[in-house]
Write an enzyme that holds these catalytic residues in place. Structure first.
Site: not given
Ligand code: UGA
Length: 453
Positions: A152, A251, A261
């Protein structure tokens, strides 16, 4: 109408169940926690996800979605059983597979007709093969089944959209026919479908999450260097992102990644590498950089307050690990609040929806009902989660309410110049820092620029 059982009514399971029901299948959601099933039957969801409650209720009313604690009932006549149970991290960062094993065993003991078992949980490479063995071991009679890995990729906060608009469907199995049947289920989603072997499919999930986490730690490292040299990381990321080989996504420099995750999956992949005698240097650096973000945020605030946090009132704007969720798992706010408390600060917080969950984890901080009451009398505010409502605050009012106008913008939601013009003592992550006092590039020892030619 195809019948599908979805096992595990957590995040992924609920979205999968609701999504497949909405696509016109007959779906039964299974969970061993009776209370959860009782609540779901009343249309109450154990998690917050925009649009999910409405979708669950609509499909229940249409008779396509139901919930049970009974595997026998769910598997009766089902063509597919999706496993979507949790895989929490164990003591060394390895994935704990006890719930996957329990689900496989219960499937084996309760199946009465041929079944395709589809694994959605993020599981270590090799789990699919092991699930096959577990099912064979506990089957009462040798009813044919196949195991397919279907990782997923949905994100919290936009899970329904992601389910309905996937970038790709990855399927892995040694049974091509079974994989093709699972592919058919996904045809209405009109996404590219890749069929490969089961270990490769499992690896694609880990490699994807590890790569995204690497992008985040990379830009956070660049942000640190930007701070030292007076460059603006947000602009740097925009400039880099125009190159299609780099891309503009993931980024955003900030307080690092949290959630259920990335931290867990990068740790589990590094663990698997170490167990197999490989040295996961890059993955270890990704995790180390990420952990440092939280400590560094507190250091910056200490500097902005003149060298000590003792008895200063620090307000956290946002607690959830990212906006549009009440999920506090691995949220940077937890470490940041604890470091602040260790240094003698009075910590308070506001989050639009995560405060109830946060209270259980951080009972020692004070909670406020809105950003303005949070700001009243505060010596510093830290933007921890980039909720939209924080982007549109009346900053003049905030400044007037604060004891000292210090803002550390951990998610770069404000423009540094605007903040300086408003009179704030402001720092972002990798932006809003003055150039070094010595204007020469670091290491340049020449007194005068070299004459050309
Ligand atoms: C992540 C992946 O994006 C999904 O594709 C995957 O399915 C999911 O894990 C999983 O393995 O179940 P998620 O953990 O819901 O999804 O959240 P994201 O939106 O990816 O963000 C993850 C973290 O990275 C957050 O803490 C966010 O603040 C941080 N982030 C994200 C950054 O610090 N910088 C960014 O540019 C993007």
């Amino acid at each position: 109408m195809r019948k599908i059982a979805v096992i595990g009514m957590g995040y992924v399971g609920l979205v999968t169940a609701a999504g497949f029901a909405d696509l016109g299948n007959r779906v039964v959601g299974v969970d061993i926690v009776e209370e959860k099933i009782a609540q779901l039957r009343e249309g109450k969801l154990p998690i917050y996800e925009p649009g999910l409650e409405e979708m669950v209720c609509r499909n229940m009313q249409a008779g396509r979605l139901s919930f049970t604690t009974s595997y026998a009932e769910a598997l009766d006549g089902a063509e597919f059983a999706f496993i979507a149970v949790g895989t929490p991290p164990g003591a060394n960062g390895e994935a704990d597979l006890r719930y996957v094993e329990a689900a496989a065993r219960s499937i084996a003991e309760n199946m009465r007709n041929p079944l395709i078992v589809v694994n959605k949980s993020t599981v270590p490479v090799g789990t699919g093969d092991w699930v096959t063995q577990v099912i064979k071991k506990y089957q009462k009679e040798p009813i044919p089944f196949a195991v397919v890995s279907c990782p997923e990729f949905l994100r919290e906060g936009s899970a329904l959209y992601d389910f309905m608009h996937p970038h790709r469907i990855v399927l892995g199995s040694s049974d091509r026919e079974a994989a093709e049947k699972v592919a058919q289920l996904h045809l209405p989603l009109r996404a590219p479908i890749m069929i490969t072997d089961i270990r490769t499919a499992e690896m694609i999930k880990y490699a994807s999450n590890a790569f995204l986490a690497t992008k985040i730690s990379f830009i956070n490292e660049i942000a640190n260097i930007c701070e030292a040299l007076g460059a603006d990381v947000k602009e740097v990321a925009v400039g880099m992102g125009y190159d299609p080989r780099i891309g503009p996504h993931f980024l955003e420099a900030g307080l690092g990644f949290g959630g259920s995750c990335f931290p867990k999956d990068v740790q589990a992949l590094a663990y698997a590498a170490r167990v197999m005698g490989r040295h996961p240097q890059l993955l270890e650096a990704v995790l180390e950089i990420n952990q440092d973000r939280r400590r560094m945020a507190v250091e910056r605030v200490r500097e902005m307050l003149g060298g000590s946090l003792r008895n200063h009132v620090v307000g956290l704007l946002g607690l959830a690990f990212k906006p549009n969720t009440d999920d506090m798992r691995e949220a940077p706010s937890i470490d940041i609040a604890r470091y602040l408390l260790e240094e003698g600060a009075h910590v308070r917080a506001y989050d639009p929806i995560a405060m109830e969950n946060a209270r259980r984890i951080l009972p020692e901080i004070e909670y406020f009902p809105d950003p303005y009451s949070l700001a009243e009398g505060a010596d510093a505010l830290i933007v921890v989660t980039e909720w939209n409502e924080f982007k549109h605050l009346d900053l003049k009012r905030i400044k007037a309410l604060m004891r000292r106008p210090v803002i550390y913008d951990g998610r770069n939601i404000y423009d540094p110049q605007t903040m300086f013009d408003l009179g704030f003592i402001y720092r972002g992550v990798g932006r809003g820092y003055p150039p070094p006092a010595d204007p020469r590039p670091p290491g340049l020892t020449m007194e005068e620029p070299a004459a050309l030619g």
